[in-house]
Design a protein around this motif. Structure first.
Motif, short mmCIF file in Angstrom:
data_model
loop_
_atom_site.label_atom_id
_atom_site.label_comp_id
_atom_site.label_asym_id
_atom_site.label_seq_id
_atom_site.Cartn_x
_atom_site.Cartn_y
_atom_site.Cartn_z
N ALA A 18 10.68 -16.62 -3.54
CA ALA A 18 10.18 -15.57 -4.44
C ALA A 18 8.66 -15.67 -4.57
O ALA A 18 8.12 -16.72 -4.93
CB ALA A 18 10.83 -15.70 -5.82
N LEU A 19 7.99 -14.57 -4.26
CA LEU A 19 6.54 -14.47 -4.42
C LEU A 19 6.23 -13.36 -5.42
O LEU A 19 6.84 -12.29 -5.36
CB LEU A 19 5.86 -14.18 -3.08
N GLN B 169 0.55 -7.07 6.49
CA GLN B 169 -0.66 -7.76 6.08
C GLN B 169 -0.48 -9.28 6.16
O GLN B 169 -1.38 -10.02 6.59
CB GLN B 169 -1.04 -7.36 4.66
N LEU B 170 0.69 -9.76 5.74
CA LEU B 170 0.96 -11.20 5.80
C LEU B 170 0.99 -11.69 7.24
O LEU B 170 0.59 -12.84 7.52
CB LEU B 170 2.29 -11.52 5.10
N ASP C 184 9.68 -9.60 -8.03
CA ASP C 184 9.19 -10.57 -7.05
C ASP C 184 9.62 -10.16 -5.64
O ASP C 184 10.73 -9.63 -5.43
CB ASP C 184 9.73 -11.96 -7.36
N PHE C 185 8.75 -10.47 -4.67
CA PHE C 185 9.09 -10.30 -3.26
C PHE C 185 9.97 -11.46 -2.80
O PHE C 185 9.92 -12.56 -3.35
CB PHE C 185 7.82 -10.27 -2.40
N SER C 186 10.76 -11.19 -1.76
CA SER C 186 11.55 -12.23 -1.11
C SER C 186 10.90 -12.53 0.24
O SER C 186 10.88 -11.68 1.13
CB SER C 186 13.00 -11.77 -0.91
N ASP D 202 6.99 -14.94 12.49
CA ASP D 202 8.28 -14.34 12.16
C ASP D 202 8.37 -14.07 10.66
O ASP D 202 9.38 -14.39 10.00
CB ASP D 202 9.45 -15.22 12.61
N VAL D 203 7.32 -13.47 10.10
CA VAL D 203 7.26 -13.23 8.66
C VAL D 203 8.20 -12.08 8.28
O VAL D 203 8.25 -11.05 8.97
CB VAL D 203 5.82 -12.90 8.22
N SER D 204 8.91 -12.23 7.18
CA SER D 204 9.78 -11.19 6.65
C SER D 204 9.57 -11.13 5.13
O SER D 204 9.58 -12.16 4.45
CB SER D 204 11.26 -11.50 6.96
N LEU D 205 9.36 -9.91 4.63
CA LEU D 205 9.10 -9.71 3.20
C LEU D 205 9.92 -8.52 2.73
O LEU D 205 9.89 -7.45 3.34
CB LEU D 205 7.61 -9.45 2.94
#
Length: 380
Positions: free
Chosen positions: A85-86, A147-148, A94-96, A169-172
């Motif tokens: 959680a961000l 962006q991340l 919150d983002f996952s 391999d970023v996932s949001l």
């Protein structure tokens, strides 16, 4: 010169020598030609030796860089983190976050403390991701994910300087329930904006009609004529109606100068035989100020009965379908309430319906009629 070059030179020399011997025997050379052929063979052997000998290097091989030497690849390690959680710019939304964290351990002194490189690398990546997501709207998770990818796509040292970390391999994403709530809140805000604009438009329209168009009969006539420039006679015929509207909008009586243009009141519910009221016998006499019964008496308006109310309205000249009847009843209700006549208020409410409660903003404008949308009288 290497052994390979020497062997090649000897092979070429022997081969040419055999060819010369065969040619000399077949051609029956004279004795003086054989020494010449041997000298030619030696010249050819020496030329072949020079051609096959490689050039001398400027620098010895042992002092130069070895092109085949391969530098060892740095040993990198990685770890997958998921559903972290961000925070976003909106509290409680919150983002996952999920990603693959890769790190490289930096050389340290012999007395440096032992570290957990995986923990340091994950902490460094999460701090960089948190610094970005904390200022982003939660309904833009797809945009923030790209962006991340750029922010976390390069190796950067952590706060201790012991590891270099990055993420791939970023996932949001955003939980589905939070996404539905944000959609509902967005729709409500849009509806509120539309309602506020409509309310401001209605206020502006009422102010335009009350403070400008219906400010006085003359202004009302000019306003109607500006919209109907070719109907001058129609404007003259409507002066009385516009004077009544202007007087009603300003809570005043019709100005004396326009009274003769106002249509004389006609008793409603009148029969064809002389305009006599069907139930009470009250009759309007032209030229008189009060309705009179067949015996000349004024109507008893204090009884509060239906017949008295009808007679009172007939005295003012209101017909059952008159568009000003509801407006007049509203003003009568306010007047009766001001004088504490509860029985009259109840009778008017029963007959014409309850009056709408006035607000602070709309108290003076709620009863203002518009020329485009006249109020509709209730069925008698």
């Amino acid at each position: 010169m290497s052994s390979g070059h020497k062997a090649m030179t000897l092979f070429v020399t022997v081969l040419l020598g055999l060819i010369l011997v065969i040619l000399g025997l077949c051609a029956d050379w004279p004795l003086w030609a054989w020494p010449t052929a041997v000298a030619l063979l030696l010249v050819i052997a020496r030329g072949t030796h020079r051609v096959l000998t490689p050039k001398r290097e400027a620098f010895p091989r042992e002092f130069g860089p070895d092109p085949d030497l391969q530098f060892p690849e740095p040993h990198r390690q990685e770890q997958r983190i998921a559903h972290v959680a961000l925070p976003s710019s909106v509290p409680d939304y919150d983002f996952s976050f999920s990603a693959t964290v890769r790190w490289l351990v930096v050389d340290a002194t012999h007395d440096a403390p032992y570290i957990n490189p995986a923990g340091l690398a994950v902490e460094a990546v999460l701090q960089r991701a948190r610094a970005l997501t904390a200022h982003q709207s939660p309904n833009r998770s797809a945009f923030v994910q790209y962006q991340l990818d750029g922010v976390l796509g390069t190796m950067h040292p952590d706060s201790s300087g012991r590891v270099m970390a990055m993420a791939q391999d970023v996932s949001l994403g955003l939980p589905e329930l939070d996404r539905e709530r944000l959609v509902k809140l967005s729709n409500v805000r849009k509806d509120e904006d539309v309602w506020e604009h409509e309310r401001n438009y209605e206020r502006s329209k009422r102010a335009y009609l009350g403070d400008d168009v219906l400010k006085d009969p003359g202004t009302a006539v000019v306003w109607w004529l500006s919209r109907n420039e070719q109907e001058v006679e129609g404007a003259v015929d409507r002066i009385g109606l516009l004077a009544r509207l202007s007087a009603a909008a300003n809570n005043e009586n019709v100005a004396p100068v326009f009274e003769h243009l106002v249509s004389p009141p006609v008793a409603p519910y009148a029969e064809a035989n002389g305009g006599r009221h069907a139930s009470t016998g009250w009759q309007w006499t032209p030229g008189s100020d009060t309705p009179a019964s067949s015996n000349g008496a004024a109507p008893d308006s204090s009884s509060g009965s239906l017949d008295s109310l009808d007679s009172f309205l007939a005295w003012f000249g209101f017909a059952p379908g008159d568009p000003d009847l509801v407006l007049f009843a509203e003003r009568l209700t306010n007047l009766a309430r001001a004088h504490d006549k509860s029985n009259v208020v109840d009778e008017l409410r029963r007959r014409f319906g309850p009056a709408q409660p006035a607000t602070v903003d709309d108290e003076d404008d709620a009863a203002t009629p518009t020329p485009e949308e006249p109020p509709t009288a209730p069925a008698s």
